[in-house]
Scaffold this active site. Sequence first.
Site, PDB file in Angstrom:
ATOM      1  N   CYS A   2    -144.575 -14.417 -29.429  1.00 20.76           N
ATOM      2  CA  CYS A   2    -146.232 -14.310 -29.114  1.00 20.76           C
ATOM      3  C   CYS A   2    -146.476 -12.958 -28.980  1.00 20.76           C
ATOM      4  O   CYS A   2    -145.822 -12.082 -28.438  1.00 20.76           O
ATOM      5  CB  CYS A   2    -146.388 -15.198 -27.978  1.00 20.76           C
ATOM      6  SG  CYS A   2    -146.163 -16.647 -28.091  1.00 20.76           S
ATOM      7  N   ARG A  27    -145.904 -11.280 -34.799  1.00 23.99           N
ATOM      8  CA  ARG A  27    -144.975 -12.113 -33.439  1.00 23.99           C
ATOM      9  C   ARG A  27    -145.246 -13.390 -33.417  1.00 23.99           C
ATOM     10  O   ARG A  27    -144.632 -13.944 -32.486  1.00 23.99           O
ATOM     11  CB  ARG A  27    -145.383 -11.288 -32.107  1.00 23.99           C
ATOM     12  CG  ARG A  27    -145.264  -9.852 -32.191  1.00 23.99           C
ATOM     13  CD  ARG A  27    -145.792  -9.209 -30.829  1.00 23.99           C
ATOM     14  NE  ARG A  27    -145.080  -9.712 -29.833  1.00 23.99           N
ATOM     15  CZ  ARG A  27    -143.832  -8.939 -29.281  1.00 23.99           C
ATOM     16  NH1 ARG A  27    -143.345  -7.930 -29.909  1.00 23.99           N
ATOM     17  NH2 ARG A  27    -143.219  -9.606 -28.467  1.00 23.99           N
ATOM     18  N   TRP A  71    -146.360 -18.110 -31.119  1.00 20.95           N
ATOM     19  CA  TRP A  71    -145.186 -18.900 -31.757  1.00 20.95           C
ATOM     20  C   TRP A  71    -144.499 -19.807 -31.141  1.00 20.95           C
ATOM     21  O   TRP A  71    -144.218 -19.404 -29.744  1.00 20.95           O
ATOM     22  CB  TRP A  71    -144.224 -17.935 -32.335  1.00 20.95           C
ATOM     23  CG  TRP A  71    -142.732 -18.395 -32.828  1.00 20.95           C
ATOM     24  CD1 TRP A  71    -143.141 -18.431 -34.330  1.00 20.95           C
ATOM     25  CD2 TRP A  71    -141.798 -18.837 -32.466  1.00 20.95           C
ATOM     26  NE1 TRP A  71    -141.983 -19.133 -34.686  1.00 20.95           N
ATOM     27  CE2 TRP A  71    -141.205 -19.219 -33.649  1.00 20.95           C
ATOM     28  CE3 TRP A  71    -141.133 -18.944 -31.237  1.00 20.95           C
ATOM     29  CZ2 TRP A  71    -139.683 -19.625 -33.773  1.00 20.95           C
ATOM     30  CZ3 TRP A  71    -139.760 -19.533 -31.369  1.00 20.95           C
ATOM     31  CH2 TRP A  71    -139.108 -19.665 -32.431  1.00 20.95           C
ATOM     32  N   ASN A  97    -146.752 -14.078 -22.637  1.00 23.39           N
ATOM     33  CA  ASN A  97    -145.444 -14.005 -23.734  1.00 23.39           C
ATOM     34  C   ASN A  97    -144.129 -14.035 -22.943  1.00 23.39           C
ATOM     35  O   ASN A  97    -143.995 -13.192 -22.022  1.00 23.39           O
ATOM     36  CB  ASN A  97    -145.590 -12.672 -24.487  1.00 23.39           C
ATOM     37  CG  ASN A  97    -144.334 -12.635 -25.397  1.00 23.39           C
ATOM     38  OD1 ASN A  97    -143.662 -13.609 -25.777  1.00 23.39           O
ATOM     39  ND2 ASN A  97    -143.934 -11.036 -25.637  1.00 23.39           N
ATOM     40  N   GLY A  98    -143.286 -14.939 -23.303  1.00 21.69           N
ATOM     41  CA  GLY A  98    -142.251 -15.263 -22.342  1.00 21.69           C
ATOM     42  C   GLY A  98    -141.787 -16.726 -22.350  1.00 21.69           C
ATOM     43  O   GLY A  98    -142.552 -17.544 -22.676  1.00 21.69           O
ATOM     44  N   GLU A 468    -127.657 -11.233 -47.312  1.00 24.65           N
ATOM     45  CA  GLU A 468    -129.177 -10.828 -47.106  1.00 24.65           C
ATOM     46  C   GLU A 468    -129.997 -11.245 -48.070  1.00 24.65           C
ATOM     47  O   GLU A 468    -131.013 -11.596 -47.907  1.00 24.65           O
ATOM     48  CB  GLU A 468    -129.063  -9.462 -46.630  1.00 24.65           C
ATOM     49  CG  GLU A 468    -130.271  -8.761 -46.646  1.00 24.65           C
ATOM     50  CD  GLU A 468    -131.304  -8.998 -45.607  1.00 24.65           C
ATOM     51  OE1 GLU A 468    -130.868  -9.994 -44.801  1.00 24.65           O
ATOM     52  OE2 GLU A 468    -132.359  -8.697 -45.736  1.00 24.65           O
ATOM     53  N   LYS A 472    -133.400 -13.548 -47.492  1.00 26.09           N
ATOM     54  CA  LYS A 472    -134.679 -13.076 -47.938  1.00 26.09           C
ATOM     55  C   LYS A 472    -135.448 -14.076 -48.940  1.00 26.09           C
ATOM     56  O   LYS A 472    -136.617 -14.373 -48.650  1.00 26.09           O
ATOM     57  CB  LYS A 472    -134.647 -11.906 -48.728  1.00 26.09           C
ATOM     58  CG  LYS A 472    -135.639 -10.857 -48.542  1.00 26.09           C
ATOM     59  CD  LYS A 472    -135.331  -9.929 -47.523  1.00 26.09           C
ATOM     60  CE  LYS A 472    -135.191 -10.692 -45.997  1.00 26.09           C
ATOM     61  NZ  LYS A 472    -134.703  -9.657 -45.006  1.00 26.09           N
ATOM     62  N   GLU A 475    -136.315 -17.134 -46.474  1.00 21.83           N
ATOM     63  CA  GLU A 475    -137.406 -16.915 -45.679  1.00 21.83           C
ATOM     64  C   GLU A 475    -138.585 -16.939 -46.312  1.00 21.83           C
ATOM     65  O   GLU A 475    -139.594 -17.309 -45.864  1.00 21.83           O
ATOM     66  CB  GLU A 475    -136.915 -15.637 -45.087  1.00 21.83           C
ATOM     67  CG  GLU A 475    -137.758 -15.063 -44.110  1.00 21.83           C
ATOM     68  CD  GLU A 475    -137.184 -13.816 -43.556  1.00 21.83           C
ATOM     69  OE1 GLU A 475    -136.589 -12.990 -44.219  1.00 21.83           O
ATOM     70  OE2 GLU A 475    -137.433 -13.510 -42.280  1.00 21.83           O
ATOM     71  N   HIS A 491    -113.814 -23.248 -52.968  1.00 18.70           N
ATOM     72  CA  HIS A 491    -113.504 -24.083 -51.939  1.00 18.70           C
ATOM     73  C   HIS A 491    -114.354 -25.065 -51.518  1.00 18.70           C
ATOM     74  O   HIS A 491    -114.248 -25.456 -50.466  1.00 18.70           O
ATOM     75  CB  HIS A 491    -112.950 -23.153 -50.737  1.00 18.70           C
ATOM     76  CG  HIS A 491    -111.769 -22.098 -51.105  1.00 18.70           C
ATOM     77  ND1 HIS A 491    -110.623 -22.810 -51.366  1.00 18.70           N
ATOM     78  CD2 HIS A 491    -111.751 -20.956 -51.273  1.00 18.70           C
ATOM     79  CE1 HIS A 491    -109.788 -21.687 -51.766  1.00 18.70           C
ATOM     80  NE2 HIS A 491    -110.484 -20.491 -51.587  1.00 18.70           N
ATOM     81  N   LYS A 590    -141.743 -12.341 -36.206  1.00 21.93           N
ATOM     82  CA  LYS A 590    -140.880 -10.976 -36.386  1.00 21.93           C
ATOM     83  C   LYS A 590    -139.994 -10.909 -35.173  1.00 21.93           C
ATOM     84  O   LYS A 590    -138.594 -10.528 -35.323  1.00 21.93           O
ATOM     85  CB  LYS A 590    -141.820  -9.939 -36.679  1.00 21.93           C
ATOM     86  CG  LYS A 590    -140.812  -8.893 -36.981  1.00 21.93           C
ATOM     87  CD  LYS A 590    -141.493  -7.977 -38.159  1.00 21.93           C
ATOM     88  CE  LYS A 590    -140.769  -6.959 -38.653  1.00 21.93           C
ATOM     89  NZ  LYS A 590    -139.782  -7.338 -39.668  1.00 21.93           N
TER      90      LYS A 590
HETATM   91  O1  M6R Z   1    -135.633  -7.558 -34.578  1.00 20.50           O
HETATM   92  P1  M6R Z   1    -134.370  -7.877 -34.992  1.00 20.50           P
HETATM   93  O2  M6R Z   1    -133.629  -6.925 -35.955  1.00 20.50           O
HETATM   94  O3  M6R Z   1    -133.355  -8.121 -34.032  1.00 20.50           O
HETATM   95  O4  M6R Z   1    -134.375  -9.395 -35.788  1.00 20.50           O
HETATM   96  C1  M6R Z   1    -133.184 -10.025 -36.034  1.00 20.50           C
HETATM   97  C2  M6R Z   1    -133.640 -11.234 -36.899  1.00 20.50           C
HETATM   98  O5  M6R Z   1    -134.714 -12.223 -36.307  1.00 20.50           O
HETATM   99  C3  M6R Z   1    -134.386 -10.263 -38.154  1.00 20.50           C
HETATM  100  O6  M6R Z   1    -133.423  -9.716 -38.843  1.00 20.50           O
HETATM  101  C4  M6R Z   1    -134.675 -11.911 -39.262  1.00 20.50           C
HETATM  102  O7  M6R Z   1    -133.602 -12.419 -39.584  1.00 20.50           O
HETATM  103  C5  M6R Z   1    -135.590 -11.115 -40.303  1.00 20.50           C
HETATM  104  N1  M6R Z   1    -137.129 -11.776 -40.291  1.00 20.50           N
HETATM  105  C6  M6R Z   1    -135.013 -11.345 -41.800  1.00 20.50           C
HETATM  106  O8  M6R Z   1    -135.986 -10.803 -42.766  1.00 20.50           O
END
Ligand code: M6R
Length: 595
Positions: A2, A27, A71, A97-98, A468, A472, A475, A491, A590
């Site tokens: 948030c 956020r 969020w 937020n929290g 990664e 991506k 996501e 395996h 994020k």
């Molecule tokens: O801010 P951070 O690097 O700690 O975030 C970690 C993950 O939440 C972040 O890398 C997430 O996996 C990304 N959205 C991937 O693109």
Amino acid sequence: MCGIVGYVGCKEAQPILVNCLKRLEYRGYDSCGLALLGDGLQVYKDAVRIGELEKVLPPNGGRVGIGHTRWATHGRPSKVNAHPHVDCRGELAVVHNGIISNFLALRERLVSEGHHFSSETDTEVLPHLIEKYYRGNLEEAVRRALQDVEGSYAIAVIHRKNNGELIAARHESPLLIGLGDGENFLASDAPALVEYTDRVVYLEDGDLVVMHGEGLKISNQGREVVRKEHHLEWTAKDVGKAGYEHFMLKEIHEQPGVIEEMVGECVSTIEPAVNLEVSIDRTVDGILLLACGTSYYAAMVGQQVLEEVARLPVRVELASEFSYSRTVVGRTLAIAISQSGETADTNRALKKARELGCRTMAITNVRDSTVTRIAEQSFYTKAGPEISVAATKSFTAQLIAFYLIALSLAEVDAGTFRRLTQELRLLPSKVQRVLDSEKVIAGYGRRLSGYESVFYVARGISYPVALEGALKIKEIAYIHAEGYAAGELKHGPFALLREKFPVVALIFRDDTYEAMLSTIKEIKARESPVLALAEEGDQEIAKYVDYVLPLPQTDRLFAPVVTSVALQLLAYFAARSRGCPIDTPRNLAKSVTVE
Ligand code: M6R
């Protein structure tokens, strides 16, 4: 998760708050809302994005207001669960937020005292508690209410009877104040404020702020305190799209510049040396890397780089799991890697490492973020603000941080050191060449967008890059994707391979080449289409795969940078073909500030 914002000053608050909230949507964006003090207290909220809410907001001349983009954690995304939340009489409003961890007990108590709740959120206990303690002094009521609360919070509160005043407080959730002339701003993160001011104050845990247009007062545990004023390095230009259709594409294209800046600042052109702002004690027994998501994959690459170049034993742990491990650490340096510096799992893991006696360090892109308050020292990546939820340039910047740290601790001969630093300097131009092949990659992205599942396979230092790449595309394009160490396919995962199940293979002419070729042949025997990302000049690979994307040659250690940029573009164009909301994928945010 948030984002919260606040404004008090001489201008109309509504457009400012809307604008600030748009900058904080990374956020969370499942619902949003505003509360304004104009003619009484008005609250506007809904389970829509801020751009949608903006269209239906009536004019409101109020000069004090608070806002929220959510969020969901407690309570599904809906209008009633959206913030701001109000007290029984609708006189005061709170954004938060929290997580209030004792909210159930507080709620029960408040209900028994006659308070009426309308949402399922933990936050709603706050306006009712403040209502309970309010005797005309809002600051005092907030202070008293927070004494009852356990958990984490960044909050902003306004009250109909205290027009011209905004109260804010923080405990384990980020919050900063933007200082203006005759006006003051509040936000969870700096990008919200860059259009309005470059003078900010980062609040500390326990701080409670009384903000007016003409000034503010910060206190902690009842005593007035002074917090240092900082100058924001990021500008409005940094948080705009600069003509790109999406932030993600803009951020992918910024990578050559990011690498150049980071390398230029640390790698001496006069003598063979790498100079960092942080000082790392080489006599530790080992290094422990803690991170989540993309940052975890960067750490996996970092592990290999540090072990090879610095000859130090390195362990990588998922921060979200580390809290539960019964791990044994010796004289260890624990490094948390977090773009945002706000990831709750990572911060908690670093705290645990600190409690276990480790030395601590953070690699982060955000100055003064929470992780930097936990760590003894911080290495700042210079990626600039990353707005798109999908990490791109921040990942590359983390890789560069690892190369720089490893080289600063290098245990290699002078020739190797020189070769590696030279190669590092060439990386921006190599990444630019990948960007120049965008059209070709876009074609492969479009092709991939027609499939429901895809494997990414690699070996050695490229294995984390496969992970990664898969993250991506999952996501942002909503394609089921898995990254595998190529040797693991046989395996189990082989069972899934068939004509409709493509594989992206990362293959480089290092000691993994022959083994990768064997895997690729085995995959082809199961009729899966294969796209190989291979080095320019590799004549052999085209014989075995359906498509080849040639990438600039580089030292094996740096291949992850070049390859991951290509995989970012691949995911981006697959998502674009599918019409996905690239910068704000569903269900994500994020900064993941909840465990
Ligand atoms: O801010 P951070 O690097 O700690 O975030 C970690 C993950 O939440 C972040 O890398 C997430 O996996 C990304 N959205 C991937 O693109």
